[in-house]
Design a protein around this motif. Structure first.
Motif, PDB file in Angstrom:
ATOM      1  N   GLN A 207      37.094  25.028  65.919  1.00  0.00           N
ATOM      2  CA  GLN A 207      36.082  24.929  64.873  1.00  0.00           C
ATOM      3  C   GLN A 207      36.739  24.301  63.654  1.00  0.00           C
ATOM      4  OE1 GLN A 207      33.969  28.594  63.947  1.00  0.00           O
ATOM      5  NE2 GLN A 207      34.210  29.332  66.040  1.00  0.00           N
ATOM      6  N   GLU A 208      35.945  23.609  62.858  1.00  0.00           N
ATOM      7  CA  GLU A 208      36.425  23.091  61.587  1.00  0.00           C
ATOM      8  C   GLU A 208      35.238  22.919  60.657  1.00  0.00           C
ATOM      9  OE1 GLU A 208      37.388  18.764  61.263  1.00  0.00           O
ATOM     10  OE2 GLU A 208      37.375  18.869  63.465  1.00  0.00           O
ATOM     11  N   GLY A 209      35.519  22.935  59.363  1.00  0.00           N
ATOM     12  CA  GLY A 209      34.438  22.774  58.406  1.00  0.00           C
ATOM     13  C   GLY A 209      34.859  23.218  57.024  1.00  0.00           C
ATOM     14  N   LEU A 210      33.914  23.186  56.108  1.00  0.00           N
ATOM     15  CA  LEU A 210      34.168  23.557  54.723  1.00  0.00           C
ATOM     16  C   LEU A 210      33.784  25.013  54.500  1.00  0.00           C
ATOM     17  CD1 LEU A 210      35.014  22.494  51.887  1.00  0.00           C
ATOM     18  CD2 LEU A 210      32.574  22.110  51.458  1.00  0.00           C
ATOM     19  N   ASN A 211      34.731  25.793  54.008  1.00  0.00           N
ATOM     20  CA  ASN A 211      34.444  27.154  53.574  1.00  0.00           C
ATOM     21  C   ASN A 211      33.867  27.064  52.167  1.00  0.00           C
ATOM     22  OD1 ASN A 211      34.521  29.744  52.456  1.00  0.00           O
ATOM     23  ND2 ASN A 211      36.396  30.317  53.540  1.00  0.00           N
ATOM     24  N   GLU A 212      32.554  27.169  52.057  1.00  0.00           N
ATOM     25  CA  GLU A 212      31.894  26.929  50.776  1.00  0.00           C
ATOM     26  C   GLU A 212      32.228  27.992  49.741  1.00  0.00           C
ATOM     27  OE1 GLU A 212      27.760  26.418  51.471  1.00  0.00           O
ATOM     28  OE2 GLU A 212      28.010  24.523  52.574  1.00  0.00           O
ATOM     29  N   MET A 213      32.579  29.200  50.181  1.00  0.00           N
ATOM     30  CA  MET A 213      32.908  30.257  49.228  1.00  0.00           C
ATOM     31  C   MET A 213      34.200  29.947  48.484  1.00  0.00           C
ATOM     32  SD  MET A 213      31.890  33.823  51.136  1.00  0.00           S
ATOM     33  CE  MET A 213      32.407  34.731  49.679  1.00  0.00           C
ATOM     34  N   GLU A 214      35.170  29.335  49.170  1.00  0.00           N
ATOM     35  CA  GLU A 214      36.463  29.064  48.549  1.00  0.00           C
ATOM     36  C   GLU A 214      36.707  27.583  48.316  1.00  0.00           C
ATOM     37  OE1 GLU A 214      39.788  31.030  50.211  1.00  0.00           O
ATOM     38  OE2 GLU A 214      38.816  32.973  50.333  1.00  0.00           O
ATOM     39  N   GLY A 215      35.818  26.731  48.818  1.00  0.00           N
ATOM     40  CA  GLY A 215      35.979  25.305  48.607  1.00  0.00           C
ATOM     41  C   GLY A 215      37.138  24.702  49.376  1.00  0.00           C
ATOM     42  N   LEU A 216      37.502  25.300  50.499  1.00  0.00           N
ATOM     43  CA  LEU A 216      38.622  24.827  51.307  1.00  0.00           C
ATOM     44  C   LEU A 216      38.123  24.371  52.672  1.00  0.00           C
ATOM     45  CD1 LEU A 216      41.192  27.681  50.556  1.00  0.00           C
ATOM     46  CD2 LEU A 216      41.085  25.428  49.477  1.00  0.00           C
ATOM     47  N   TYR A 217      38.783  23.363  53.222  1.00  0.00           N
ATOM     48  CA  TYR A 217      38.464  22.892  54.565  1.00  0.00           C
ATOM     49  C   TYR A 217      39.358  23.647  55.550  1.00  0.00           C
ATOM     50  CZ  TYR A 217      36.564  19.661  57.990  1.00  0.00           C
ATOM     51  OH  TYR A 217      35.871  19.127  59.048  1.00  0.00           O
ATOM     52  N   PHE A 218      38.794  24.081  56.682  1.00  0.00           N
ATOM     53  CA  PHE A 218      39.575  24.904  57.598  1.00  0.00           C
ATOM     54  C   PHE A 218      39.580  24.339  59.014  1.00  0.00           C
ATOM     55  CE2 PHE A 218      35.287  26.543  58.230  1.00  0.00           C
ATOM     56  CZ  PHE A 218      35.232  26.763  59.601  1.00  0.00           C
ATOM     57  N   TYR A 219      40.664  24.639  59.727  1.00  0.00           N
ATOM     58  CA  TYR A 219      40.773  24.466  61.168  1.00  0.00           C
ATOM     59  C   TYR A 219      40.925  25.859  61.770  1.00  0.00           C
ATOM     60  CZ  TYR A 219      41.669  19.377  61.133  1.00  0.00           C
ATOM     61  OH  TYR A 219      41.569  18.012  61.001  1.00  0.00           O
ATOM     62  N   TYR A 220      40.237  26.085  62.896  1.00  0.00           N
ATOM     63  CA  TYR A 220      40.269  27.400  63.537  1.00  0.00           C
ATOM     64  C   TYR A 220      40.717  27.258  64.986  1.00  0.00           C
ATOM     65  CZ  TYR A 220      38.398  31.559  65.904  1.00  0.00           C
ATOM     66  OH  TYR A 220      38.252  32.675  66.675  1.00  0.00           O
ATOM     67  N   TYR A 221      41.653  28.143  65.392  1.00  0.00           N
ATOM     68  CA  TYR A 221      42.158  28.156  66.762  1.00  0.00           C
ATOM     69  C   TYR A 221      42.208  29.603  67.262  1.00  0.00           C
ATOM     70  CZ  TYR A 221      44.038  23.511  65.586  1.00  0.00           C
ATOM     71  OH  TYR A 221      44.189  22.207  65.188  1.00  0.00           O
ATOM     72  N   THR A 222      42.013  29.783  68.559  1.00  0.00           N
ATOM     73  CA  THR A 222      42.311  31.068  69.180  1.00  0.00           C
ATOM     74  C   THR A 222      43.605  30.916  69.968  1.00  0.00           C
ATOM     75  OG1 THR A 222      40.933  30.544  71.117  1.00  0.00           O
ATOM     76  CG2 THR A 222      39.907  31.787  69.325  1.00  0.00           C
ATOM     77  N   ILE A 223      44.392  31.990  69.982  1.00  0.00           N
ATOM     78  CA  ILE A 223      45.705  31.974  70.623  1.00  0.00           C
ATOM     79  C   ILE A 223      45.697  32.964  71.781  1.00  0.00           C
ATOM     80  CG2 ILE A 223      48.186  32.190  70.267  1.00  0.00           C
ATOM     81  CD1 ILE A 223      46.827  30.018  68.548  1.00  0.00           C
TER      82      ILE A 223
END
Length: 251
Positions: A207-223
């Motif tokens: 998953q990826e996208g903009l965290n609107e609450m903090e104004g940061l762009y994120f990448y998400y991975y499961t391990i």
């Protein structure tokens, strides 16, 4: 020293002064901040008192306007103004006379330095499968008491979202309310990787996208269906700000 102000900054001095300065939402004009300094050496309430208290001084939400290497906060309700100066060692903070509180044994006049940079090495991918960031690091599930016993008092303690972080150098060990074991690991001062650097290391994010609450762009991975790994980037600079590891929460 970079001329970017945004980040987590810390100070500590003898006998028991610990402080943190968090700067965020930086623009060309200025930045928002919160600051807290405590003297954990209990102080008598008065000269003749047998009662003691811990001095804590804080500003929960402030804004400072930048002018080169200097930034000056907007006055608080009591007229308190902080002056921030970016230097070779970090951010030096000086408070105005209006900030003084004679009942407290602590002030904002300290130099706040960034944590050491965390460099992702060849052991990182194997370590995160074990719930930690380095082979010899403390992992998820470690009792906080074990960490404080072996490392001593943390450089700082931060409440962020619903987690309480014990900060040591570049890593925060987070516990949820009422818990005494590490449930979340956060690197707060990583090397300035780009999103492409992270893709080369981890592959395409799930998953990826903009965290609107903090104004940061994120990448998400499961391990390995055991852990969740989040990388958070400053969207304009496109550099890594921090990353988190926690147990996977199954729906």
């Amino acid at each position: 020293m970079t001329d970017k102000w945004q980040g987590d900054w810390f100070t500590s001095s003898e006998p028991a002064i610990i402080g943190q300065l968090n700067t965020y939402d930086e623009t060309e004009e200025g930045f928002s901040f919160n600051i807290k300094v405590s003297n954990d050496d209990p102080t008598p309430k008065s000269e003749d008192s047998s009662e003691f208290f811990v001095s804590v001084k804080s500003i929960g939400s402030g804004y400072a306007k930048k002018n080169g290497s200097i930034a000056v906060s907007e006055p608080g309700q009591n007229g308190c103004v902080l002056t921030f100066q970016m230097g070779a060692e970090g951010i030096e903070v000086k408070e105005s006379e209006e900030c003084a509180d004679p009942e407290l044994s602590v002030d904002f006049n300290h130099t706040f330095t960034p944590a050491d940079t965390f460099v992702i090495d060849e052991h990182f991918l194997a370590s995160i499968k074990e719930g930690k960031f380095t082979p010899d690091g403390y992992g998820i599930g470690t009792p906080i008491r074990t960490i404080t016993h072996e490392l001593g008092e943390p450089d700082a303690e931060i409440q962020r979202n619903e987690a309480f972080y014990h900060i040591y150098s570049n890593t925060g060990y987070g516990t949820a309310a009422g818990e005494n074991t590490v449930g979340l690991l956060t690197v707060i001062r990583p090397e300035p990787l780009t999103p492409e650097d992270v893709k080369k290391l981890m592959g395409e994010p799930e998953q990826e996208g903009l965290n609107e609450m903090e104004g940061l762009y994120f990448y998400y991975y499961t391990i390995d269906d055991k852990y969740e790994l989040y990388f958070e980037f400053l969207p304009e600079e496109k550099t890594l700000l921090r990353f988190h590891l926690r147990e996977l929460k199954l729906m």
